[in-house]
Motif scaffolding. Structure first.
Motif, PDB file in Angstrom:
ATOM      1  N   ILE A  69       0.873  -1.318  -0.164  1.00 21.71           N
ATOM      2  CA  ILE A  69      -0.067  -0.029  -0.168  1.00 21.71           C
ATOM      3  C   ILE A  69       0.888   1.356  -0.164  1.00 21.71           C
ATOM      4  CG2 ILE A  69      -1.874  -1.179   0.960  1.00 21.71           C
ATOM      5  CD1 ILE A  69      -1.064   0.290   3.876  1.00 21.71           C
ATOM      6  N   LYS A  70       2.328   1.206  -0.546  1.00 17.25           N
ATOM      7  CA  LYS A  70       2.961   2.344  -0.444  1.00 17.25           C
ATOM      8  C   LYS A  70       2.487   3.406  -1.332  1.00 17.25           C
ATOM      9  CE  LYS A  70       6.256   0.666  -3.830  1.00 17.25           C
ATOM     10  NZ  LYS A  70       7.699   0.567  -4.095  1.00 17.25           N
ATOM     11  N   LEU A  71       2.644   4.673  -1.027  1.00 19.45           N
ATOM     12  CA  LEU A  71       2.444   5.892  -1.658  1.00 19.45           C
ATOM     13  C   LEU A  71       0.991   5.954  -2.284  1.00 19.45           C
ATOM     14  CD1 LEU A  71       5.622   6.169  -3.845  1.00 19.45           C
ATOM     15  CD2 LEU A  71       5.236   7.210  -1.879  1.00 19.45           C
ATOM     16  N   LYS A  77      -9.909   6.188   3.532  1.00 21.07           N
ATOM     17  CA  LYS A  77      -9.254   5.146   4.246  1.00 21.07           C
ATOM     18  C   LYS A  77      -7.829   5.534   4.814  1.00 21.07           C
ATOM     19  CE  LYS A  77      -7.869   0.145   4.339  1.00 21.07           C
ATOM     20  NZ  LYS A  77      -7.445  -1.239   3.405  1.00 21.07           N
ATOM     21  N   TYR A  78      -7.086   6.065   4.284  1.00 24.71           N
ATOM     22  CA  TYR A  78      -5.921   7.011   4.457  1.00 24.71           C
ATOM     23  C   TYR A  78      -5.907   8.371   4.474  1.00 24.71           C
ATOM     24  CZ  TYR A  78      -4.364   2.010   3.789  1.00 24.71           C
ATOM     25  OH  TYR A  78      -4.463   0.583   3.718  1.00 24.71           O
ATOM     26  N   TRP A  79      -6.391   8.844   5.482  1.00 29.25           N
ATOM     27  CA  TRP A  79      -6.794  10.441   5.402  1.00 29.25           C
ATOM     28  C   TRP A  79      -5.584  11.211   4.596  1.00 29.25           C
ATOM     29  CZ3 TRP A  79      -9.253  11.517  10.684  1.00 29.25           C
ATOM     30  CH2 TRP A  79     -10.767  10.779  10.782  1.00 29.25           C
ATOM     31  N   PHE A  80      -4.272  11.024   5.079  1.00 24.85           N
ATOM     32  CA  PHE A  80      -3.367  11.784   4.527  1.00 24.85           C
ATOM     33  C   PHE A  80      -2.402  10.763   3.587  1.00 24.85           C
ATOM     34  CE2 PHE A  80      -2.798  14.747   8.493  1.00 24.85           C
ATOM     35  CZ  PHE A  80      -4.037  14.968   8.251  1.00 24.85           C
ATOM     36  N   GLY A  81      -2.808   9.867   3.206  1.00 31.90           N
ATOM     37  CA  GLY A  81      -2.193   9.016   2.216  1.00 31.90           C
ATOM     38  C   GLY A  81      -1.317   8.152   3.113  1.00 31.90           C
ATOM     39  N   ARG A  87       3.177   3.349   5.341  1.00 25.50           N
ATOM     40  CA  ARG A  87       2.768   3.559   6.518  1.00 25.50           C
ATOM     41  C   ARG A  87       1.916   4.519   6.531  1.00 25.50           C
ATOM     42  NH1 ARG A  87       8.880   4.030   8.752  1.00 25.50           N
ATOM     43  NH2 ARG A  87       9.042   5.454   6.672  1.00 25.50           N
ATOM     44  N   ASP A  88       0.684   4.730   7.382  1.00 26.13           N
ATOM     45  CA  ASP A  88       0.080   5.693   7.112  1.00 26.13           C
ATOM     46  C   ASP A  88       0.344   6.927   8.048  1.00 26.13           C
ATOM     47  OD1 ASP A  88      -2.932   6.590   6.894  1.00 26.13           O
ATOM     48  OD2 ASP A  88      -2.905   6.593   9.169  1.00 26.13           O
ATOM     49  N   ILE A  89       0.145   8.174   7.040  1.00 34.20           N
ATOM     50  CA  ILE A  89       0.880   9.377   7.177  1.00 34.20           C
ATOM     51  C   ILE A  89       0.237   9.972   8.436  1.00 34.20           C
ATOM     52  CG2 ILE A  89       1.486  11.625   6.508  1.00 34.20           C
ATOM     53  CD1 ILE A  89       1.909  10.444   3.777  1.00 34.20           C
ATOM     54  N   PHE A  90      -1.246   9.902   8.348  1.00 36.20           N
ATOM     55  CA  PHE A  90      -2.027  10.641   9.488  1.00 36.20           C
ATOM     56  C   PHE A  90      -1.455  10.091  10.715  1.00 36.20           C
ATOM     57  CE2 PHE A  90      -5.781  10.411  12.034  1.00 36.20           C
ATOM     58  CZ  PHE A  90      -5.993  11.770  12.372  1.00 36.20           C
TER      59      PHE A  90
END
Length: 299
Positions: A69-71, A77-81, A87-90
């Motif tokens: 799930i990179k980049l 699902k991934y608010w900040f990508g 890794r989830d940035i949020f």
């Protein structure tokens, strides 16, 4: 005439009987006039609460790697990508908030404690001791803050605790000079001479009469210095001398996002915005404190 008296409890004491309450009301009345500073104060409170409870309510692990799930772009699902390691940035920003505030508060505490001590000693006793302390402060001030911190971290080694020490050391001169100047003004007041004549020792005078009267500029300087400390610590981590991977520190996250700034700007954008928001909050809050605590602005 009757000698009987009615003992009624006094509920509405004059302001003189509650000086702390009167001072607090006066301070808040002046502080809330500055809407930007009020917003900054509430934002700082929100950030502190988020740093405390945020890690317990986030869904993902801030250090878990998942290249499948990179980049990922920002989504529901991934608010900040996600970053280049998946890794989830949020989640990493939420966990990094406590690190950022930890560095800011503790580095300023170290620098403030040493700087206040040196400034009071220099301003109260004066003479040769004052000259020696101030010349040392002048030497430290001759270096730009980030370069001085960079040199210290280079000697001590790259780690979060060494960053705190470095930022604390470069914060010492600012506190020392402000406290020295304020102490010189208070020391010349007549009531200080009267207290000395009554036999009070220097320690009692410093802690009970000098420090309480110079607390306002210290508080303002500490608040503004936290913003500088956070920015400097993020800069050192950006250069690879602060928190080491996989620690979710904002400066290090911003550094990781450099390679993807054009194709995947969200990797660097959100950590950068987080740094800007925290620094801006402390700066406008400090400006509001300065306006509210400055006796020249009572009118």
């Amino acid at each position: 005439m009757s000698n009987n008296t009615i003992n009624t409890p006094v509920t509405n004491l004059p302001p003189s009987h509650k000086p702390w309450l009167a001072n607090w009301k006066s301070f808040y009345k002046k502080f809330k006039r500055n809407k930007a500073a009020l917003i900054g104060g509430y934002l700082i409170l929100f950030l502190i609460l988020t740093a405390i409870i945020g890690p317990y309510i986030t869904t993902y692990d801030p250090t878990e790697i998942d290249y499948s799930i990179k980049l990922q772009e920002p989504s529901a699902k991934y608010w900040f990508g996600t970053d280049h390691h998946g890794r989830d940035i949020f989640t990493r920003i939420i966990h990094g908030m406590s690190l950022t505030l930890y560095v800011g508060f503790f580095s300023v505490t170290i620098g403030g404690a040493i700087g206040i001590f040196l400034g009071v000693i220099a301003g109260y006793y004066g003479g040769r001791l004052d000259s020696i302390i101030m010349r040392i402060m002048d030497v430290l001030l001759a270096f730009p803050g980030i370069l001085l911190a960079l040199a210290i971290v280079s000697v001590l080694g790259g780690s979060l605790n060494n960053v705190i020490i470095a930022v604390g050391i470069f914060s010492i001169p600012a506190f020392a000079r402000i406290v020295r100047g304020s102490t010189l003004s208070v020391r010349k007041l007549e009531y200080i001479d009267a207290i000395k004549a009554l036999g009070a020792n220097d320690i009692r005078i410093i802690f009970k009469h000098v420090l309480p009267n110079i607390s306002s500029p210290i508080i303002v300087q500490a608040t503004l210095r936290i913003a500088t400390a956070i920015l400097t610590a993020s800069g050192l981590s950006f250069l690879g001398l602060g928190a080491q991977p996989p620690t979710p520190e904002w400066g290090a996250m911003l550094s990781d996002g450099r390679s993807y700034i054009f194709d995947y700007p969200h990797v660097a954008f959100f950590p950068g915005v987080a740094i800007v928001i925290v620094v801006l909050a402390f700066n406008i809050f400090g400006d509001g404190l300065r306006d509210a605590l400055d006796p020249k602005m009572k009118n």
